[in-house]
Design a protein around this motif. Structure first.
Motif, mmCIF file in Angstrom:
data_model
loop_
_atom_site.group_PDB
_atom_site.id
_atom_site.type_symbol
_atom_site.label_atom_id
_atom_site.label_comp_id
_atom_site.label_asym_id
_atom_site.label_seq_id
_atom_site.Cartn_x
_atom_site.Cartn_y
_atom_site.Cartn_z
ATOM 1 N N LYS A 433 0.923 -1.246 -0.039
ATOM 2 C CA LYS A 433 -0.151 -0.158 0.020
ATOM 3 C C LYS A 433 0.550 1.296 0.121
ATOM 4 N N PHE A 434 1.650 1.337 0.808
ATOM 5 C CA PHE A 434 2.727 2.571 1.053
ATOM 6 C C PHE A 434 3.759 2.543 -0.308
ATOM 7 N N LEU A 435 4.053 1.375 -0.873
ATOM 8 C CA LEU A 435 4.756 1.602 -2.215
ATOM 9 C C LEU A 435 4.116 1.743 -3.090
ATOM 10 N N LYS A 436 2.815 1.630 -3.391
ATOM 11 C CA LYS A 436 1.976 2.121 -4.566
ATOM 12 C C LYS A 436 1.613 3.515 -4.321
ATOM 13 N N GLU A 437 1.400 3.966 -3.253
ATOM 14 C CA GLU A 437 1.156 5.486 -2.982
ATOM 15 C C GLU A 437 2.423 6.388 -3.093
ATOM 16 N N ALA A 438 3.629 5.810 -2.702
ATOM 17 C CA ALA A 438 4.806 6.629 -2.970
ATOM 18 C C ALA A 438 5.169 6.531 -4.298
ATOM 19 N N THR A 439 4.896 5.692 -5.049
ATOM 20 C CA THR A 439 5.079 5.439 -6.473
ATOM 21 C C THR A 439 4.264 6.423 -7.309
ATOM 22 N N MET A 440 3.138 6.448 -7.015
ATOM 23 C CA MET A 440 2.013 7.124 -7.907
ATOM 24 C C MET A 440 2.187 8.631 -7.428
ATOM 25 N N MET A 441 2.578 9.228 -6.118
ATOM 26 C CA MET A 441 2.848 10.550 -5.832
ATOM 27 C C MET A 441 4.104 11.016 -6.063
ATOM 28 N N GLY A 442 5.138 10.011 -6.607
ATOM 29 C CA GLY A 442 6.489 10.608 -6.661
ATOM 30 C C GLY A 442 7.178 11.065 -5.618
ATOM 31 N N ALA A 443 6.867 10.376 -4.253
ATOM 32 C CA ALA A 443 7.753 10.644 -2.980
ATOM 33 C C ALA A 443 9.019 10.344 -2.999
ATOM 34 N N HIS A 444 9.827 11.055 -2.305
ATOM 35 C CA HIS A 444 11.486 10.821 -2.418
ATOM 36 C C HIS A 444 11.690 10.603 -0.759
ATOM 37 N N ASP A 445 12.932 9.703 -0.549
ATOM 38 C CA ASP A 445 13.256 9.723 0.749
ATOM 39 C C ASP A 445 14.778 10.141 0.735
ATOM 40 N N GLU A 446 14.861 11.090 1.787
ATOM 41 C CA GLU A 446 16.205 11.399 2.219
ATOM 42 C C GLU A 446 17.031 10.595 3.115
ATOM 43 N N LEU A 447 16.885 9.349 3.369
ATOM 44 C CA LEU A 447 17.621 8.251 3.851
ATOM 45 C C LEU A 447 17.979 8.824 5.488
ATOM 46 N N ARG A 448 17.065 9.423 5.955
ATOM 47 C CA ARG A 448 17.553 10.097 7.424
ATOM 48 C C ARG A 448 17.086 8.890 8.499
ATOM 49 N N SER A 449 16.241 8.306 8.273
ATOM 50 C CA SER A 449 15.411 7.354 9.252
ATOM 51 C C SER A 449 16.308 6.079 9.399
ATOM 52 N N PRO A 450 16.612 5.344 10.550
ATOM 53 C CA PRO A 450 17.278 4.180 10.931
ATOM 54 C C PRO A 450 16.482 2.962 9.725
ATOM 55 N N SER A 451 15.246 2.765 9.672
ATOM 56 C CA SER A 451 14.612 1.969 8.862
ATOM 57 C C SER A 451 15.319 2.165 7.552
ATOM 58 N N ALA A 452 14.958 3.386 6.989
ATOM 59 C CA ALA A 452 15.547 3.600 5.479
ATOM 60 C C ALA A 452 16.881 3.325 5.035
ATOM 61 N N CYS A 453 17.578 3.731 6.111
ATOM 62 C CA CYS A 453 19.213 3.339 5.971
ATOM 63 C C CYS A 453 19.314 1.895 6.035
ATOM 64 N N LEU A 454 18.697 0.951 6.551
ATOM 65 C CA LEU A 454 18.700 -0.515 6.827
ATOM 66 C C LEU A 454 18.325 -0.942 5.611
#
Length: 474
Positions: A433-454
């Motif tokens: 669900k979150f992947l679909k929403e991020a793809t459709m909305m063109g979201a970007h991640d700055e890789l600041r959260s621990p989960s994103a880095c992992l």
């Protein structure tokens, strides 16, 4: 005081952040003045809810059947309500005998007759449904018999009809399983939805709901009859002068006529004009095919019908405790929450030290910082019952994350929707669900959260990952 503990309480605090908790409570210290100590006892009585069953001594029910002619067949019920003397509940409850009689005359009889109407309508609908169902099955069984085996004995036909029922149940169960298997997401049911389901599942609560409906309708009638009723309430029935006695008799006659005119099923009404300790009402109900025990309905109504209450508060206790300075002080505890009501008694209560386990109420009235402190204390108290000690830094981290946006939000996929990191949202729950929403909305991640880095195999920017270590080689 009954307080929810264990996993249900942690679910309320962390996963749901419920605004309707199961066991809300408040506690507030009483000011140390003599005037406050004197008034707080009366306040305790005013905040305590009073149900009809708590002031009833006994109920006498007499039922008779009248079959004079075919057009006028009915059941006659004579019900006598005997109440406890005032001295039995004077110290704990703020109601008086005249208040109880007034409640019976203006509200309870209407609630009782409405509950009878609902119960009869419900039973008649059950009878009609069962009759139609049996007829349809019989017709289907006869049709199957004629097509498949016209010479089959009657015993086999009955077996087929009986065996058809489990087949239908299995079909419904299979469909339910298929629907459950198709669901991919886990829903966090809110406390409001659970409350609605419980209301629908408990038929006994319908009578309690009818009381709330009657209150709004009877408010106007009480205002209209207030001029006559209030005068009669404040005058004792054991009057000495003839003028007052005649006036009381006239007011009693007005009250009786008001009850008789309130509903066509009420045939007669009398009450104790001297001590106001009993009242008797006669009801006529038409005969119907179905019959139910009216005494059980009356018992459940008396337990659920409320004579006096402050909205949101069910019980009030007054205890003595020792404060941090070693001084003894009175603490007012309530089951239920109504902060607006307590704010009216600033001359009796120390409102600066008020505490409630409802985090939403504390955030609304005292700010998000006080709600954060309550959140930490509530989690700590849940674990303390089982002898578990949690590091305060862990609790403060959880509380800060739930309150840093200025509102109290849950730790579930709905609370994490406000996160700016799509990868962090995906690692929590419902990744697709979150992947679909991020793809459709063109979201970007700055890789600041621990989960994103992992997720990408990068060093987490925390602890030893916050800095680089340089060492001279020569």
């Amino acid at each position: 005081m009954n307080v929810t503990l264990g996993i249900p309480r942690l679910r309320e605090i962390l996963m749901v952040a419920s605004a309707n908790i199961k066991t809300p409570m408040m506690s507030v210290p009483v000011l140390g003045t003599k005037k406050a100590h004197k008034k707080v006892k009366q306040l305790k009585k005013q905040l305590t809810r009073v149900c009809l069953a708590e002031v009833l001594q006994k109920v006498e029910l007499e039922e008779s059947l009248h079959l004079k002619n075919k057009e006028n067949r009915h059941r006659l019920y004579k019900i006598k309500f005997c109440f406890l003397p005032h001295e039995y509940y004077r110290e704990e409850k703020c109601v008086k005998p005249r208040d109880i009689l007034r409640f019976m005359e203006t509200r309870f009889f209407k609630i009782f007759l409405e509950a009878i109407r609902r119960r009869r309508a419900k039973m008649s609908s059950f009878t009609e449904v069962s009759t139609r169902k049996a007829t349809r099955k019989d017709l289907e069984g006869v049709g199957d018999k004629a097509q498949n085996n016209p010479e089959a004995p009657e015993g086999e036909e009955e077996e087929k009809i009986v065996d058809a029922e489990p087949d239908e149940g299995d079909g419904d169960a299979t469909e339910a399983k298929m629907r459950r298997n198709q669901e991919e997401e886990v829903d966090y049911e809110s406390e409001e939805e659970n409350g609605e389901e419980n209301t629908a599942e408990n038929p006994e609560d319908e009578e309690a709901e009818s009381e709330k409906e009657e209150r709004a309708q009877d408010a106007d009638e009480e205002d209209q009859n207030g001029a006559d009723g209030d005068d009669s309430q404040h005058l004792p029935f054991m009057s000495q002068t003839k003028k007052e006695r005649d006036r009381l008799l006239k007011s009693a006659e007005v009250r009786v006529n008001a009850v008789l005119n309130s509903h066509p099923s009420i045939q007669d009404y009398t009450f104790d004009t001297e001590n106001e300790l009993w009242c008797e009402v006669s009801l006529t109900l038409p005969l119907m095919k179905e019959y139910f025990d009216i005494s059980s309905l009356l018992l459940s109504l008396t337990r659920n019908t409320v004579i006096h209450e402050v909205k949101g508060i069910t019980r009030c206790l007054l205890n003595e405790s020792t404060n941090e300075k070693g001084e003894k002080e009175l603490i007012l505890h309530t089951e239920g929450i109504n902060l607006a009501e307590l704010f009216r008694y600033s001359d009796i209560l120390d409102l600066n030290r008020l505490y409630s386990n409802d985090i939403h109420a504390m955030a609304k009235n005292y700010g998000i910082e006080s709600a954060l402190r309550v959140l930490i204390k509530e989690i700590k108290d849940v674990f303390a019952v089982y002898g578990i000690v949690v590091d305060p830094r862990h609790l403060s981290l959880v509380a800060d994350y739930m309150c840093f946006e200025g509102v109290y939000k849950p730790m579930n996929r709905f609370g994490i929707q406000s996160s700016s990191s799509p990868l962090q949202q995906m690692t929590f729950e419902t990744s697709y669900k979150f992947l679909k929403e991020a793809t459709m909305m063109g979201a970007h991640d700055e890789l600041r959260s621990p989960s994103a880095c992992l997720v990408l195999g990068k060093v987490v920017k925390g602890g030893t990952g916050l800095f680089d270590l340089k060492q001279p080689l020569t």
